[in-house]
Design a protein around this motif. Structure first.
Motif, short mmCIF file in Angstrom:
data_model
loop_
_atom_site.label_atom_id
_atom_site.label_comp_id
_atom_site.label_asym_id
_atom_site.label_seq_id
_atom_site.Cartn_x
_atom_site.Cartn_y
_atom_site.Cartn_z
N LEU A 103 -13.00 -29.66 -15.79
CA LEU A 103 -14.46 -29.60 -15.72
C LEU A 103 -14.93 -29.08 -14.36
O LEU A 103 -15.89 -28.31 -14.27
N LEU A 104 -14.26 -29.53 -13.29
CA LEU A 104 -14.66 -29.07 -11.96
C LEU A 104 -14.41 -27.58 -11.78
O LEU A 104 -15.15 -26.89 -11.09
N ASN A 105 -13.34 -27.09 -12.38
CA ASN A 105 -13.00 -25.67 -12.25
C ASN A 105 -13.66 -24.80 -13.31
O ASN A 105 -13.43 -23.60 -13.35
N TYR A 106 -14.47 -25.44 -14.18
CA TYR A 106 -15.09 -24.66 -15.25
C TYR A 106 -16.06 -23.63 -14.69
O TYR A 106 -16.17 -22.51 -15.19
N TYR A 107 -16.80 -24.01 -13.62
CA TYR A 107 -17.79 -23.11 -13.04
C TYR A 107 -17.22 -22.32 -11.86
O TYR A 107 -17.93 -21.99 -10.92
N SER A 108 -15.94 -22.07 -11.89
CA SER A 108 -15.33 -21.20 -10.88
C SER A 108 -15.42 -19.75 -11.35
O SER A 108 -15.57 -19.47 -12.54
N ALA A 109 -15.36 -18.85 -10.38
CA ALA A 109 -15.51 -17.42 -10.69
C ALA A 109 -14.33 -16.65 -10.12
O ALA A 109 -13.78 -17.00 -9.07
N SER A 110 -13.97 -15.62 -10.82
CA SER A 110 -12.93 -14.71 -10.34
C SER A 110 -13.59 -13.44 -9.82
O SER A 110 -14.61 -12.99 -10.35
N VAL A 111 -13.04 -12.90 -8.77
CA VAL A 111 -13.62 -11.72 -8.11
C VAL A 111 -12.85 -10.48 -8.54
O VAL A 111 -11.61 -10.46 -8.51
N SER A 112 -13.60 -9.48 -8.95
CA SER A 112 -12.99 -8.22 -9.34
C SER A 112 -13.57 -7.10 -8.48
O SER A 112 -14.75 -7.11 -8.14
N VAL A 113 -12.73 -6.16 -8.11
CA VAL A 113 -13.13 -5.03 -7.27
C VAL A 113 -12.90 -3.74 -8.06
O VAL A 113 -11.79 -3.49 -8.54
N THR A 114 -13.96 -2.97 -8.19
CA THR A 114 -13.90 -1.70 -8.90
C THR A 114 -14.25 -0.57 -7.93
O THR A 114 -15.25 -0.67 -7.20
N VAL A 115 -13.45 0.46 -7.92
CA VAL A 115 -13.67 1.60 -7.04
C VAL A 115 -13.93 2.84 -7.90
O VAL A 115 -13.15 3.16 -8.79
N GLN A 116 -15.06 3.48 -7.65
CA GLN A 116 -15.45 4.68 -8.38
C GLN A 116 -15.72 5.81 -7.41
O GLN A 116 -16.30 5.60 -6.34
N PHE A 117 -15.32 6.99 -7.80
CA PHE A 117 -15.56 8.20 -7.00
C PHE A 117 -16.69 8.97 -7.68
O PHE A 117 -16.54 9.45 -8.81
N GLN A 118 -17.84 9.05 -6.99
CA GLN A 118 -18.98 9.70 -7.60
C GLN A 118 -19.96 10.12 -6.52
O GLN A 118 -19.79 9.80 -5.34
N LYS A 119 -20.97 10.83 -6.92
CA LYS A 119 -22.03 11.23 -6.01
C LYS A 119 -22.83 10.01 -5.61
O LYS A 119 -23.28 9.23 -6.46
N LEU A 120 -23.00 9.81 -4.30
CA LEU A 120 -23.60 8.58 -3.80
C LEU A 120 -24.99 8.86 -3.24
O LEU A 120 -25.23 9.89 -2.59
N PRO A 121 -25.93 7.93 -3.47
CA PRO A 121 -27.24 8.05 -2.81
C PRO A 121 -27.10 7.78 -1.32
O PRO A 121 -26.38 6.87 -0.90
#
Length: 652
Positions: free
Chosen positions: A76-94
């Motif tokens: 129950l204590l770990n139910y509201y835990s979150a995992s971190v994901s990192v996504t890298v995209q190559f694109q035209k940037l503002p």
């Protein structure tokens, strides 16, 4: 008359003990549960023979229950835990917004008249404390002359020099020694760490309504003391000057910008948006997005970013307000407020400063996973900056609101709340003491702003990498300064000096957009599966067992307790009625009360085994086994006469 079947059923109910959920006591209910449940440990407690074996099973069962509770609590204590994901995209940037400010907020030549009295007081402090003199024309004046021309407010808050570690100080105006009166509730730690007491300079702020309540601020460095004292009076003066006058006294876009290139193409002041900062004067934002267009870049590298040459004009700097030369810049999103005084990057003169950027977008989960806010609408603090919510905006707005509530006026360095005005010593003579007291509480987190304000769930960040090179080079200095002087010659009317110039380049090092997001580590299906695994591992139990436990230990147990209490209350009421009437209870009634069970209301016919358990009447003899009937052992033919075919076979 009652039917025979019903008579037998009623007699069984009066005689046999009730089992299961209709048990009369909790002990019988627990025994029934242990014998009928699918959790093996509970059954072994009841059927095991021997105290040692029963104790072992009790210990094992309780240990299993404890492990289940512990593991389920962890789930129950770990139910509201979150995992971190990192996504890298190559694109035209503002391309981000880039705000540039001169370190000197206003031209000293334009503001000299407003600051003349303050400058005189500062120069006198330098002469008095350090023997500094600018020449014969700047000789030290008499005390009477300074008192007649100096501001009355400078007399109330003068600079003080400590003669020793006691409260004996030398007053700037009188030049005499005096004792500091009132309780000192704040001291700088530099008093203890300073080896030479003659280096200690400070000033004293007292409550205008209570002169015995004072604050003493000391500095081990005379430079820091004079600058802090100067800024204190400087804000007083600037708060009384109209905004239009301050904008004209600051630097225009033509003054600040000499050359501009973006993405290999020329740009000019039309690509910059001006906004006035209280502490930095006129600042200019490139790619602010106010016209609805945000520039972007499709190529990384210094040649495809923003390149500007800035004119600093060091000769027109305020000598007491600013002690460094150059500019300050900040890279931010178009919807964010540029907090230059907090996170600005300083640009050096006579140098080329290259700032490479890496773009990162972050997204955090809101409640219950983290204590962040989506838009700031749930924060009880008014946003004074008219920009998207951020933690810094909330903290500054919260302090400004507390300043208005406590001191009756607003602090000069932050935006004005509705209906408020900036503090100045003419209308608010007590604001300095109030401000320092309030700021001390803010730093110590006693105002509650740090507890109210939260981080934003979504934000953009540009990680900066700065490198500096000498500019212009020795071989190119001559012709470059001549060309720049020719371009700006009509406005400057003088030859440029390289210490008045700063070259700035802001660009993407690569076009990789990094997106950092939080995702729920658990779902309801995973949580239920983990619960089932723990129950099956430690107790060989399923969801049906859990429902059974809830029914027996909560519903049935509560009903038994309530029934017992009801019976006691009913018995007490009947006894009270008999006492009033004077009648004794009949024996038949007592016997019937002891045998009847009102809970047993089922009308099922008794089985053979339950019928055998009925008690026999007291006046009837015990049944005996009847003697055998030996006539039944005789063999008799099943047919009266024999068939013909069998007769012939027998004769043969």
């Amino acid at each position: 008359a009652m039917a025979p079947g019903k008579k037998i059923t009623a007699r069984i109910k009066r005689t046999l003990p009730v089992r299961g959920p209709q048990a009369p006591t909790l002990s019988e209910l627990m025994r029934w549960y242990c014998l009928n449940t699918n959790t093996h440990g509970c059954r072994r407690i009841v059927v095991s023979r021997g105290r040692l074996r029963r104790f072992i099973w009790i210990l094992l069962t309780l240990s299993a229950v404890g492990l289940i509770l512990w593991q389920c609590a962890e789930l129950l204590l770990n139910y509201y835990s979150a995992s971190v994901s990192v996504t890298v995209q190559f694109q035209k940037l503002p391309f981000p917004a880039v705000t540039i400010c001169n370190m000197n907020p206003y031209k000293y030549s334009s503001m000299k008249d407003y600051l003349s009295e303050l400058d005189k007081e500062t120069k006198k402090a330098l002469e008095t404390f350090y023997g500094f003199s600018e020449g014969k024309s700047k000789v030290r004046r008499s005390v009477d002359e300074w008192n007649s021309t100096g501001s009355e407010f400078f007399k109330q808050i003068p600079l003080l020099k400590f003669e020793d570690f006691s409260r004996t100080v030398i007053d700037l105006h009188s030049g005499q020694k005096r004792k500091i009166e009132g309780s000192v509730f704040h001291k700088d730690s530099s008093i203890v760490n300073s080896g030479d007491s003659n280096d200690i300079i400070g000033f004293q702020l007292c409550d205008a309504n209570n002169s015995s309540e004072c604050a003493l601020y000391t500095f081990s460095s005379g430079v820091n003391a004079i600058q802090e004292w100067y800024k204190l009076h400087y804000m007083n003066i600037m708060a009384q000057i109209p905004l239009e006058t301050k904008e004209k006294s600051s630097y225009s876009a033509d003054d600040l910008l000499l050359t501009c290139f973006f993405d290999g193409l020329s740009c000019d002041k039309r690509h910059f948006t001006r906004f006035h900062h209280p502490l930095h004067g006129n600042c200019y934002t490139f790619n602010s997005g106010e016209n609805g267009t945000i520039l972007s870049t499709s190529t990384g590298g210094s040649e495809y970013g923003l390149q500007v040459v800035l004119y600093i004009d060091e000769a027109d700097y305020n000598p007491f307000l600013v002690t460094s030369t150059g500019a300050k810049i900040i890279v931010h999103d178009q919807n964010e407020y540029p907090f230059i005084e907090d996170i600005g990057t300083e640009i050096e003169t006579a140098a080329a400063t290259s700032i490479g950027m890496h773009f990162t977008r972050s997204r955090k989960l809101s409640k219950p996973y983290s204590d962040c806010t989506e838009t700031g609408a749930d924060i009880p603090v008014e946003n004074l900056y008219n920009k998207s919510y951020s933690l810094q905006i909330c903290l500054h707005s919260c302090f400004q609101k507390a300043m208005v509530d406590s001191c009756g006026c607003a602090q000069y360095a932050q935006p004005l709340p509705a209906g408020a005005e900036y503090c100045n010593y003419k209308k608010n003579p007590n604001w300095m003491y109030c401000y320092y007291r309030l700021h001390e509480k803010f730093v110590k987190e006693q105002l509650g702003c740090q507890q109210i304000c939260k981080d934003a769930c979504s934000f953009k960040e540009w990680a900066l990498t700065t490198s500096i090179a000498q500019w212009p080079s020795t071989v190119s200095e001559d012709w470059m300064l001549r060309v720049l002087s020719w371009d700006k010659g009509q406005k400057l009317n003088k030859k440029l000096n390289k210490t008045d110039l700063a070259n700035l380049m802001v660009f993407y090092k690569d076009l990789n957009e990094r997106f950092i997001s939080e995702n729920p580590a658990n779902t309801l299906v995973i949580l239920l599966s983990n619960f089932g695994g723990q129950l099956g591992l430690w107790m060989s139990c399923s969801v049906v067992c859990v429902i059974e436990i809830v029914e027996v230990f909560f519903i049935d147990s509560l009903s038994i307790v309530m029934r017992r209490q009801w019976q006691k209350a009913k018995k007490w009421w009947n006894d009270r009625k008999r006492e009033r009437s004077g009648k004794l209870p009949q024996a038949g009634n007592l016997e019937r009360q002891g045998h009847d069970n009102p809970v047993c209301i089922d009308e099922d016919l008794p089985t053979f085994n339950t019928a055998l358990r009925l008690p026999l009447p007291q006046d009837s003899p015990l049944p005996r086994t009847p003697p055998p009937n030996y006539s039944t052992l005789r063999l008799e033919t099943a047919f009266t006469e024999q068939l013909p075919d069998t007769l012939e076979a027998g004769q043969r």
